[in-house]
Design an enzyme around this catalytic site. Sequence first.
Site, PDB file in Angstrom:
ATOM      1  N   ASP A 115       0.831  -1.203   0.000  1.00 26.53           N
ATOM      2  CA  ASP A 115       0.000   0.000   0.000  1.00 26.53           C
ATOM      3  C   ASP A 115       0.863   1.250   0.000  1.00 26.53           C
ATOM      4  O   ASP A 115       0.493   2.272  -0.573  1.00 26.53           O
ATOM      5  CB  ASP A 115      -0.912   0.027   1.230  1.00 26.53           C
ATOM      6  CG  ASP A 115      -1.986  -1.042   1.188  1.00 26.53           C
ATOM      7  OD1 ASP A 115      -2.303  -1.521   0.083  1.00 26.53           O
ATOM      8  OD2 ASP A 115      -2.516  -1.399   2.259  1.00 26.53           O
ATOM      9  N   LEU A 152     -21.043  -0.910   0.132  1.00 25.13           N
ATOM     10  CA  LEU A 152     -20.955   0.371  -0.561  1.00 25.13           C
ATOM     11  C   LEU A 152     -22.278   0.777  -1.199  1.00 25.13           C
ATOM     12  O   LEU A 152     -22.635   1.954  -1.221  1.00 25.13           O
ATOM     13  CB  LEU A 152     -19.853   0.316  -1.616  1.00 25.13           C
ATOM     14  CG  LEU A 152     -18.426   0.369  -1.070  1.00 25.13           C
ATOM     15  CD1 LEU A 152     -17.416   0.021  -2.161  1.00 25.13           C
ATOM     16  CD2 LEU A 152     -18.115   1.736  -0.487  1.00 25.13           C
ATOM     17  N   ALA A 180      -2.840   4.350   2.916  1.00 28.20           N
ATOM     18  CA  ALA A 180      -2.433   5.245   1.824  1.00 28.20           C
ATOM     19  C   ALA A 180      -3.728   5.806   1.230  1.00 28.20           C
ATOM     20  O   ALA A 180      -4.651   6.121   1.974  1.00 28.20           O
ATOM     21  CB  ALA A 180      -1.610   4.471   0.803  1.00 28.20           C
TER      22      ALA A 180
END
Length: 399
Positions: free
Chosen positions: A147, A272, A288
């Site tokens: 990441d 989501l 990140a």
Amino acid sequence: MRFAYFLHLFVYVKSTELQFCETGQSEECGNDKGPNSRWSKEWSEYKSLIKNAAETYVECGHTSSGCSYCYDETIKKDLSPFADGISKETLDSAKTISRITKYQIIDGQLFRSKNCMFPFRCSGIEHFLLELVKDLPNTEFYLNTRDWPMAGRHFGSAVPVFSFSKTKDYWDVMFPAWTFWEGGPALGIYPNGLGRWDEYRKTLSSAAADNPWSRKESKVFFRGSRTSAERDPLVLISRKNGKLVDAKYTKNQAWKSSKDTLGEEPAEEVKLEEHCRFKYLFNYRGVAASFRFKHLFLCRSLVFHVGDEWLEFFYPSLVPWFHYIPVPSTADQQMIQSIINFAIHHDGIMREISENGANFIENHLTLNDISCYWKTLLLEYTKLLSFPISRDQTLIRIH
């Protein structure tokens, strides 16, 4: 995507208690027309920034093959430190990075280091490389599957390492993350990762159609683990005013007790597509850049993007105040209150921004655009190599 130009807009309200505007309160809470209104000055400045963003925005075009022009400048900027060429010695300096992955393309075939630190991530990358390999010249590059970026500028000379995310403090060259195909973060509700981007685009577009702006709940929503204290102010606001903000911490792999979720038991994870029920969605960086960012836009909800330090390749093409509402990573509760109140009382403007963001992602972040980015990146990168490519016999062929 720098925030210096608007940090002065966020000011402390005089009251020590958080105060939120609600529909029907415009005369006593947030009417920005009167000179003495509580938020008249900063709200006027917000609108000026939105107006300026709309007037100066230039829509990206597409090539005859359907490739978006949006990202050409990102590639150019990332490769600019190597404009004088990449020697064999310079490239080989990348192989000293622990568990870095080497790739070669030789005569239309793809080769890779025998061991990949994260096999599913390599697989997600290789899907696109294998599509393009016949159309690419011989080349070689080092790719980081972590990441976190690897080539810090404070270490000296530029080192060409491909990473999916970085800040201005790194030389790394950005590439489209493996998550566009597979290898995304595994959660309880996504044990195998989020899945293919093209398929989830359809899922989220359907959820957005089921939850048009007029039927969305006028509420701020956020779910995620406490990977950074930057998220704390919004969660604390939610605990004080759950009517307008629903922001809670979930578990992550490091969770041990309620101390890791700011003193409360962790909330359940939320898919989501369920985010699409809400008008206002907050995006924070993780370790990140956040993998969820691109997904939130497709809900056709208003995205509040916190912080501008961490980038993926498509971030620089998104324009603050036109595609999303920017919030500084240092924002405290009062700062966040101000911008939420502004959004609540400027519904039409917020809907336009939400549409701008969704349309950009729909039109310029397709799987074809990912393939185009990889092809352009590798063609431009290979032009900089100042040595002939010879087959590395330690690499394995990828089919």
